[in-house]
Design a protein around this motif. Structure first.
Motif, PDB file in Angstrom:
ATOM      1  N   PHE A 254       0.748  -1.243   0.268  1.00 21.35           N
ATOM      2  CA  PHE A 254       0.049  -0.039  -0.022  1.00 21.35           C
ATOM      3  C   PHE A 254       0.979   1.069   0.052  1.00 21.35           C
ATOM      4  O   PHE A 254       1.832   1.447   0.863  1.00 21.35           O
ATOM      5  N   VAL A 255       0.596   2.137  -0.836  1.00 21.42           N
ATOM      6  CA  VAL A 255       1.155   3.568  -0.931  1.00 21.42           C
ATOM      7  C   VAL A 255       0.333   4.745  -0.859  1.00 21.42           C
ATOM      8  O   VAL A 255      -1.057   4.320  -1.031  1.00 21.42           O
ATOM      9  N   ARG A 258      -0.928   7.837  -6.253  1.00 22.47           N
ATOM     10  CA  ARG A 258      -1.159   6.976  -7.535  1.00 22.47           C
ATOM     11  C   ARG A 258       0.327   7.051  -8.200  1.00 22.47           C
ATOM     12  O   ARG A 258       0.671   6.140  -8.905  1.00 22.47           O
ATOM     13  N   SER A 261       2.393   4.516  -6.641  1.00 21.33           N
ATOM     14  CA  SER A 261       2.095   3.236  -7.022  1.00 21.33           C
ATOM     15  C   SER A 261       2.918   2.817  -8.396  1.00 21.33           C
ATOM     16  O   SER A 261       3.422   1.502  -8.314  1.00 21.33           O
ATOM     17  N   GLU A 262       2.753   3.830  -9.664  1.00 19.61           N
ATOM     18  CA  GLU A 262       3.569   3.343 -10.518  1.00 19.61           C
ATOM     19  C   GLU A 262       5.113   3.380 -10.392  1.00 19.61           C
ATOM     20  O   GLU A 262       5.813   2.617 -10.830  1.00 19.61           O
ATOM     21  N   ALA A 265       6.087   0.261  -8.326  1.00 24.80           N
ATOM     22  CA  ALA A 265       5.854  -0.895  -9.286  1.00 24.80           C
ATOM     23  C   ALA A 265       6.996  -1.051 -10.246  1.00 24.80           C
ATOM     24  O   ALA A 265       7.786  -1.927 -10.544  1.00 24.80           O
ATOM     25  N   ALA A 277       0.943  -2.113 -10.672  1.00 26.99           N
ATOM     26  CA  ALA A 277       0.359  -0.823 -10.149  1.00 26.99           C
ATOM     27  C   ALA A 277      -1.149  -1.087 -10.041  1.00 26.99           C
ATOM     28  O   ALA A 277      -1.797  -1.580 -11.062  1.00 26.99           O
ATOM     29  N   HIS A 279      -4.538   1.812  -9.068  1.00 28.91           N
ATOM     30  CA  HIS A 279      -4.838   3.051  -8.376  1.00 28.91           C
ATOM     31  C   HIS A 279      -6.169   3.705  -9.423  1.00 28.91           C
ATOM     32  O   HIS A 279      -6.350   2.852 -10.338  1.00 28.91           O
ATOM     33  N   ARG A 287      -7.434  -1.822 -14.384  1.00 28.62           N
ATOM     34  CA  ARG A 287      -7.620  -2.215 -12.828  1.00 28.62           C
ATOM     35  C   ARG A 287      -7.950  -3.694 -12.743  1.00 28.62           C
ATOM     36  O   ARG A 287      -7.666  -4.566 -11.909  1.00 28.62           O
ATOM     37  N   VAL A 303       1.231  -3.144  -6.131  1.00 28.43           N
ATOM     38  CA  VAL A 303       1.307  -1.803  -5.521  1.00 28.43           C
ATOM     39  C   VAL A 303      -0.004  -0.921  -5.811  1.00 28.43           C
ATOM     40  O   VAL A 303      -0.154  -0.501  -6.691  1.00 28.43           O
ATOM     41  N   ALA A 304      -0.574  -0.531  -4.529  1.00 34.41           N
ATOM     42  CA  ALA A 304      -1.794  -0.039  -4.704  1.00 34.41           C
ATOM     43  C   ALA A 304      -1.945   1.121  -3.807  1.00 34.41           C
ATOM     44  O   ALA A 304      -1.490   1.034  -2.540  1.00 34.41           O
ATOM     45  N   THR A 305      -2.966   2.056  -4.047  1.00 34.85           N
ATOM     46  CA  THR A 305      -3.549   3.121  -3.307  1.00 34.85           C
ATOM     47  C   THR A 305      -4.585   2.379  -2.377  1.00 34.85           C
ATOM     48  O   THR A 305      -4.934   1.174  -2.595  1.00 34.85           O
TER      49      THR A 305
END
Length: 413
Positions: A254-255, A258, A261-262, A265, A277, A279, A287, A303-305
């Protein structure tokens, strides 16, 4: 009788529940299902992983399958959710249980959310649907396009009500409620009960049965929590190190933004790890693909928001990492709740820097649990916290926002 049969469900639904992996009712299911079957309103404190979807889906289907078939189908049950991912997950769960239990005419379930073209959803609603699972904004769009009528709704479910209000849906939710029949059953599920949710519950529910099964100590998720001290600039190398040395088969990271996230990743991919990623700026197709790749094991790291903090159900996800700390203790609970689901155990790791130590202490205080600090050889922190200015007290809005700090940290990497 025992298990789901003892709760009053039909034999077909008991069999369907067993086929879908629901062996023994969880505490929330055991408390909520009989109440819904009796026609009562329900106010449920439902933490992530508590089995709440089946707690309302099974009695909903029991009721719907007892009704005479209609052509066109009227929307009799409406489930409102805060995110696309949760809408898809809840819709699939209801659809799957109905198909497994009904030999002749399964209940029709339509899932509707924004971010994609409305036309396919309008086409799917031709001929009606007994159950609609939707985000509030897209639901109103469908009503405005005369693709859906709400006059026949007799059961309303608000799933993750705190997040619905948190996400800015309060006005849209009020508009939806104004379009519903006054006589209906209301089921409200929420992980937390801030004042806005309490006010909504008081206005919406009539003499509800209160369910707080998530407070049962024996059913708390088996999550091993770790807090690793590390400078912000060293988080990505540390993350890669822990994935490799820990031999983590999969990890949800979790980051806060957005961009992060990119960015994270991409750095992991350059280091040889399969990473994707997730987001809110991605198209719904992207998604969906990112989630599908992760669930299928084609991607090792997601890696996600916080778009993934709720409504994301991944079977046997072993590890969750808070690369950036969440804004609130409630969000922390939902994030780490992506692991240790359905009775499994899991690991939750939080990266804590000198700048975020005070915030993590607040998260600890809110969840009533102290997490021992750890250091990893080769990644020991060098930064120290700046003295807090007098009177700041950690009150939101009185000093530089966490998001601004995270952007600055990302720019330094």
């Amino acid at each position: 009788m025992s298990g789901f049969a003892a709760l009053g469900l039909s034999a077909a639904l008991v069999r369907a529940a067993r086929e879908r992996g629901y062996e023994t009712p969880t505490a929330i299911q055991a408390a909520a299902i009989p109440a819904v079957l009796r026609g009562r309103d329900v106010l449920a404190s439902a933490q992530t992983g508590s089995g709440k979807t089946a707690a309302f889906a099974l009695p909903m289907l029991h009721w719907l399958e007892s009704l005479a078939p209609e052509t066109p189908r009227r929307t009799r049950a409406l489930v409102l959710v805060p995110t696309r991912e949760l809408a898809a997950q809840v819709g699939e769960a209801i659809r799957s249980l109905s198909q497994a239990s009904a030999a002749v005419r399964p209940v029709k379930v339509v899932v509707a959310f924004g971010g994609v073209s409305i036309n396919p959803q309008m086409m799917e609603l031709r001929g009606g649907a007994e159950v609609v699972v939707a985000t509030p904004g897209r639901l109103l769009d469908l009503v405005d396009h005369n693709a859906l009528g709400l006059g026949g709704v007799a059961m309303l479910v608000l799933d993750e009500a705190d997040r619905l209000l948190d996400a800015g849906f309060a006005d849209e939710l009020a508009r939806v409620l104004a379009k519903l029949p006054r006589r209906r059953r209301n089921l409200l599920f929420s992980a937390t009960f801030p004042p806005a949710v309490q006010t909504l519950a008081q206005r919406l529910l009539h003499e509800p049965v209160r369910v707080a099964a998530d407070a049962t100590p024996g059913e708390a998720p088996d999550i091993e929590q770790h807090a690793v001290e590390v400078d912000a600039a060293q988080r990505t190398p540390l993350l890669r190190h822990m994935i490799v040395t820990g031999q983590w088969s999969q990890v949800l990271v979790f980051v806060a933004t957005r961009y992060a996230s990119e960015h994270v990743a991409e750095k992991l991919r350059r280091a040889g790890l399969q990473a994707s990623a997730l987001h809110g700026d991605l198209s719904q197709g992207a998604r969906t693909q990112a989630l599908a790749d992760f669930k299928a094991g084609r991607s090792r790291v997601l890696v996600a928001t916080d778009v993934a903090a709720r409504g994301l159900d991944i079977v046997q996800l072993p590890v969750v990492v808070n690369y950036d700390l969440p804004r609130s203790a409630a969000d922390y609970v939902h994030r780490i709740g992506r692991t240790a689901r359905a009775g499994a155990s899991g690991l939750a790791v939080s990266f804590v820097s000198a700048a975020t130590e005070a915030h993590f202490r607040l998260i600890e205080k809110r969840q009533g649990r102290r997490v021992a600090r750890e250091r990893i050889a080769g990644f020991e922190p060098k930064e120290t916290a700046a003295p807090a200015s007098a009177g700041s007290g950690g009150v939101k809005g009185r000093r530089k926002s966490k998001k601004d700090k995270l952007r600055e940290a990302a720019a330094r990497e």
